[in-house]
Structure formats: structure tokens, C-alpha cells
Design an enzyme around this catalytic site. Structure first.
Site, short mmCIF file in Angstrom:
data_model
loop_
_atom_site.label_atom_id
_atom_site.label_comp_id
_atom_site.label_asym_id
_atom_site.label_seq_id
_atom_site.Cartn_x
_atom_site.Cartn_y
_atom_site.Cartn_z
N SER A 142 85.69 18.35 15.94
CA SER A 142 86.50 19.09 14.98
C SER A 142 86.78 18.21 13.76
O SER A 142 86.88 16.99 13.89
CB SER A 142 87.83 19.52 15.60
N TYR A 153 95.65 17.09 19.85
CA TYR A 153 94.31 17.67 19.72
C TYR A 153 93.46 16.81 18.80
O TYR A 153 92.27 16.56 19.10
CB TYR A 153 94.45 19.09 19.16
#
Length: 258
Positions: A142, A153
Site C-alpha cells: 500500500s 496498518y
């Protein structure tokens, strides 16, 4: 665009294949000639795999455990005789909130979801790729290694970038390529399985709005990408067309490098 027979003679394991990017990757890989094991912990993954006809099989397991990852690779060998390509797509932020507002169990849950499945699957697939004489691992990372309200995350995805680069160096001599894409914000149909089973609080809804604004403003193109715009680079990196690409993390985020 479909590239006929691009994956002919190849077996792919695609994780997180029940919905979103993973579903689209798995279905297109099958349409391009691959035999594909659709892996997910959602029990409807078998229905998704059936859309690929004889080229798709579904397998339900929990990739947050090593046993789940090892079971998926064993199932691919049982169904198709081996594994050539692994696409690690499991992950996704559970909650959006400032880091100081995360509770310790929530931090651990984010790491389990967005880092551990990739670590376990890489570990489980390597013996099969070595036995095969080589292969490819594509990790879906990501660009949110830089972003707001997703600290745990972001850390997990930074770990995926690191394992991509270290395994690429370590296993190049075994004819194994390890690469990654780093998607930005991506439009997707409504999730059949929610990212946060507990639901969002009013504060979390507001923080999510702030995340969406940050993602759009950070992109040079000032928009979210489409699923197809994420699928294409993943499958390019998985294919023999990318045979001289390894250790790379390709940003796919409209110019935002994360």
C-alpha cells in the site's frame, strides 16, 4: 483487457480472492489461461471460484495462522500439481483513528490482518517454488506507509515492502522473483464482509472522511483508482513479461509514492 494464454501452464494462488482486488485478479488470471486457487476465509469464495469454471478452485482458510497458509499451498498442489505464482492480497485497515486513540489489542489485530498472512504465505510457498525450479511472489502492499489515521496498518505494509526486498535478494539465485505493488485509494463495490465487524463509531466515520480527503489530495490525479487499474500491474508483475523485475515495490496511486 485480457491477454489470452498469458498464464497458460501456470498455477496461481491468489489470497483474499473472495472480493475486491483479489477477486478481480484471480478471475482475470483464470481468463488468461492460469489454473487458480481462490483463497479466502469467507465461505463464499467457492462461489467466486466457480465463475472461473474448470480453471478455478476455492479454498477456505484463515491466513492469519501458519496452518492456514500451509494448507492453501498443499491444496494448490493437490488440485493442480504445484504452485508457480503466489499473489498475496490479504490485508486492509480495520479501523481509522489517530494512533494515540488505538487500543493495544486493536494494534495487534491490524498487524495480524495486514502483515502476518503475507509472512506466512511467503514462508509456506517457498519450498514449493524451489521444488518447481522457480516462480514468482507478488505482494500487494500500500502507499499508505505514509498517511493519516492508519498507523498500525502503515507499519504492516512497511513490513511487506521490507519482506519483498529481502526475499528478492535472498532467493534470486533460486530463480524466484519477489515483487510488490503499492495501491492507493481504490474504488470497489460494497464489501460482503465488512472491514470492521464491530462497525464504526461516529468518531471513526469522521476520521475515515479525513482519510479519504487526504488520499485524494495526495494523489496527483486527485481521485481514487479503479479495481482494474490495480489488477493490471499486479498481473504484469506476476507474468513472464516482468522477468527482469524483482525486489521492486511499484506505486499504483496516481503519483502518490507513499
Amino acid at each position: 483487457m485480457i491477454f489470452a494464454d498469458r498464464f497458460a501452464g501456470k498455477t496461481l494462488v491468489v489470497t483474499g480472492a473472495a472480493q475486491g482486488i483479489g477477486r478481480a485478479v484471480a478471475l482475470r488470471a483464470a481468463a488468461e489461461g492460469g489454473m487458480v486457487l481462490f483463497v479466502d476465509r469467507a465461505d463464499f469464495v467457492g462461489d467466486v471460484a466457480s465463475e472461473a469454471g474448470v480453471r478455478g478452485r476455492g479454498f477456505v482458510c484463515d491466513l492469519e495462522s501458519y496452518e492456514g497458509a500451509a494448507g492453501a499451498m498443499t491444496e494448490a498442489v493437490r488440485c493442480f500439481g504445484g504452485v508457480d505464482i503466489l499473489i498475496n492480497n490479504v490485508g486492509g485497515a480495520i479501523r481509522m483513528r489517530p494512533y494515540d486513540r488505538f487500543e493495544p489489542p486493536q494494534i495487534e489485530a491490524e498487524i495480524r490482518r495486514s502483515l502476518m498472512p503475507t509472512l506466512w504465505c511467503c514462508h509456506a510457498v517457498l519450498p514449493h517454488l524451489i521444488e518447481r525450479g522457480g516462480g514468482t511472489i507478488v505482494n500487494v502492499s500500500s502507499n499508505a506507509t505514509r498517511g493519516i489515521h492508519r498507523g498500525p496498518y502503515s507499519a504492516a505494509k512497511g513490513g511487506i515492502n521490507a519482506i519483498t526486498q529481502s526475499l528478492a535478494m535472498e532467493y534470486a539465485s533460486r530463480n524466484i522473483r519477489v515483487v510488490a505493488t503499492a495501491p492507493g485509494g481504490t474504488e470497489a463495490p460494497p464489501r460482503r464482509v465488512p472491514r470492521n465487524a464491530d462497525g464504526d463509531t461516529a468518531e471513526e466515520t469522521q476520521w475515515m472522511t479525513e482519510v479519504v480527503k487526504q488520499v485524494e489530495e495526495s494523489s496527483f490525479l486527485k481521485r481514487y483508482g479503479t479495481i482494474n487499474e490495480q489488477v493490471a500491474p499486479i498481473l504484469f508483475l506476476a507474468s513472464d513479461e516482468a522477468s527482469y523485475v524483482t525486489g521492486s515495490v511499484l506505486p499504483v496511486a496516481g503519483g502518490d509514492l507513499g
